[in-house]
Design a protein around this motif. Structure first.
Motif, short mmCIF file in Angstrom:
data_model
loop_
_atom_site.label_atom_id
_atom_site.label_comp_id
_atom_site.label_asym_id
_atom_site.label_seq_id
_atom_site.Cartn_x
_atom_site.Cartn_y
_atom_site.Cartn_z
N LYS A 321 10.39 84.78 12.60
CA LYS A 321 11.32 84.99 11.77
C LYS A 321 12.33 83.86 11.14
O LYS A 321 12.83 82.97 9.92
N SER A 322 13.11 83.02 12.11
CA SER A 322 13.59 81.75 11.87
C SER A 322 12.55 80.41 10.89
O SER A 322 13.01 79.16 10.37
N LEU A 323 11.51 80.14 11.32
CA LEU A 323 10.45 79.48 10.50
C LEU A 323 9.94 79.44 9.69
O LEU A 323 9.31 79.26 9.00
N LEU A 324 9.89 80.76 9.44
CA LEU A 324 8.91 81.15 8.10
C LEU A 324 10.24 81.10 6.57
O LEU A 324 10.96 81.43 6.76
N ASP A 325 8.52 81.94 5.29
CA ASP A 325 9.73 81.79 4.41
C ASP A 325 10.15 83.26 4.73
O ASP A 325 9.95 83.69 2.49
N GLY A 326 9.93 83.80 5.43
CA GLY A 326 10.74 85.44 5.08
C GLY A 326 9.35 86.14 6.12
O GLY A 326 8.56 86.46 6.57
N HIS A 327 10.44 87.24 5.62
CA HIS A 327 9.48 88.26 6.56
C HIS A 327 9.33 89.92 6.18
O HIS A 327 9.75 90.14 5.41
#
Length: 432
Positions: A321-327
């Motif tokens: 969640k901290s790495l992606l551009d959304g969840h």
């Protein structure tokens, strides 16, 4: 590069003799040998009485080399020869993979002819070579296109516990998203699901521009990791040629589990939930290899993340969640109510949504999200029957709009919706 420099480079890579070693220990998940002398990631072959088994080098010290098998190691014995095959297991890409089903080493699984791969030309992408996505990706799913729109080159995760519809949603995206190329990477999945997706989950047109890389749950950890590397390499090669590539990875959690198994075999210390430091180093590289690049194409990545419960608070989900551009979080409670896809909107976010929405779309999405959030805040009182109408104007409005918004979000029939129809349906739901 001058001619002299090219000759010097070839001389440095020249091997006058075959590098070998002998098996000194055999475990259920790894093999130790006294050679060959090679670097981490080298591809080796273990010659046993019934043929050879491929393995990758994962740890080296002065006395031993630890190899993670790519093929089954059942026939291997002490003293079998281990020889160096290649400096790296990094696969290639190319248009030959379009319309093909392959394993982690690029070998055909569809009964077709062997694929001639383009040699890998992987290079880390500098920060200023990346661009912020500005173009919308149409999925045909109202909950996403209406309230959590995606952008070309975005990296997003689908988070859920088992059995809530991650793989089904991924199959819809593979069939409905319009992209120049598509790469589907199935890691640790059931063989039945691989066959179902490839044979009936894709239309003939979608299959012709799709490469499916599969490593089922019964394969070795190294092969499961290699499947992700193969999928990324195919996608990166197509992006380098200016294509918009849709990358679907199912699942990042099983990739992390395979990395953990290899890391423990290599002697890395276990940390949270026994995940090794190498896992937390590999996940950022996985995400950062995707995205849009300047003067080139884009990789729009959708990665499923398997959480242990609906709380989605285990270490892999938190890191992703901290790495992606959304969840996009899927809820078992919503799935049990029969609404699919079971997107839990108040807990989901698309960090690039406002880049691709019009002013009207942005206003409608904010109103809908506020209405859903207000209802969820008062859910306990409403379900208990103690909420009194007139106590709160915003909650009253949320209760009135609830049926229409639920109907808008329900797309269990799986039929894609045009963006204009999605916006019109959202507008009508909020007027209810």
């Amino acid at each position: 590069m001058t001619a002299a420099a090219r000759i010097a480079k070839r001389l440095r890579s020249f091997e006058p003799g075959l590098r070998t070693g002998r098996v000194t220990r055999i475990s259920s998940t790894y093999i130790e040998a006294d050679g060959p002398d090679a670097s981490i990631g080298a591809l080796c072959a273990i010659d046993h009485p019934h043929g050879e088994a491929l393995a990758t080098l994962v740890s080296v010290d002065a006395c031993r080399a630890v190899l993670a098998p790519l093929d089954p190691i059942g026939p291997a014995r002490l003293g079998d020869r281990v020889r160096l095959v290649g400096a790296s297991t990094r696969p290639g890409g190319g248009d030959g993979f379009a319309g093909r089903l392959v394993d982690g080493l690029g070998r055909p699984l569809d009964g077709g002819h062997p694929i001639i791969a383009t040699p890998s030309n992987f290079a880390r992408i500098a920060a200023l070579q990346r661009v912020t996505p500005q173009e919308a990706v149409v999925t045909g799913i109202r909950a996403i296109d209406g309230l959590l729109p995606l952008a070309r080159g975005q990296r997003i995760g689908i988070f859920a516990a088992p059995g809530v519809g991650k793989t089904t949603l991924l199959g819809q995206l593979a069939a409905q998203v319009i992209a120049d190329r598509c790469v589907i990477c199935l890691v640790g999945e059931r063989g039945r699901e691989v066959e179902s997706l490839w044979s009936s989950g894709l239309t003939a047109d979608a299959r012709s521009r799709t490469a499916l890389v599969a490593s089922t749950s019964d394969e070795t950890a190294a092969m499961r990791v290699q499947a992700v590397e193969q999928g990324l390499e195919i996608a990166a090669d197509w992006r380098a040629h200016g294509h918009h590539v849709l990358l679907l990875l199912d699942s990042a959690t099983r990739y992390a589990m395979a990395l953990r198994e290899i890391g423990l075999a290599a002697g890395e210390p276990p940390t949270i939930r026994a995940y090794t430091p190498g896992v937390f180093a590999a996940l950022p590289r996985l995400v950062e290899r995707c995205g849009a690049i300047r003067d080139g194409g884009a990789i729009t990545a959708v990665m499923t993340v398997l959480s242990e419960t609906d709380d989605v608070d285990d270490p892999i989900t938190e890191v992703m969640k901290s790495l992606l551009d959304g969840h996009i979080i899927l809820s078992r409670r919503i799935a049990e109510q029969g609404r699919y896809p079971a997107v839990d909107l108040p807990r989901s976010v698309s960090r690039l949504a406002e880049k691709v929405m019009t002013v009207e779309h942005r206003d409608l999405a904010r109103q809908a999200m506020a209405s859903i959030g207000n209802y969820e805040s008062a859910r306990t009182l409403i379900d208990a029957g103690v909420y009194a109408t007139g106590s709160n104007m915003e909650t009253d409005a949320a209760i009135r709009q609830r049926p229409a918004l639920e109907a808008f979000l329900d797309q269990a029939d799986g039929r894609p919706e045009h963006p204009d129809a999605t916006l019109a349906a959202l507008r009508d739901a909020l007027r209810s």
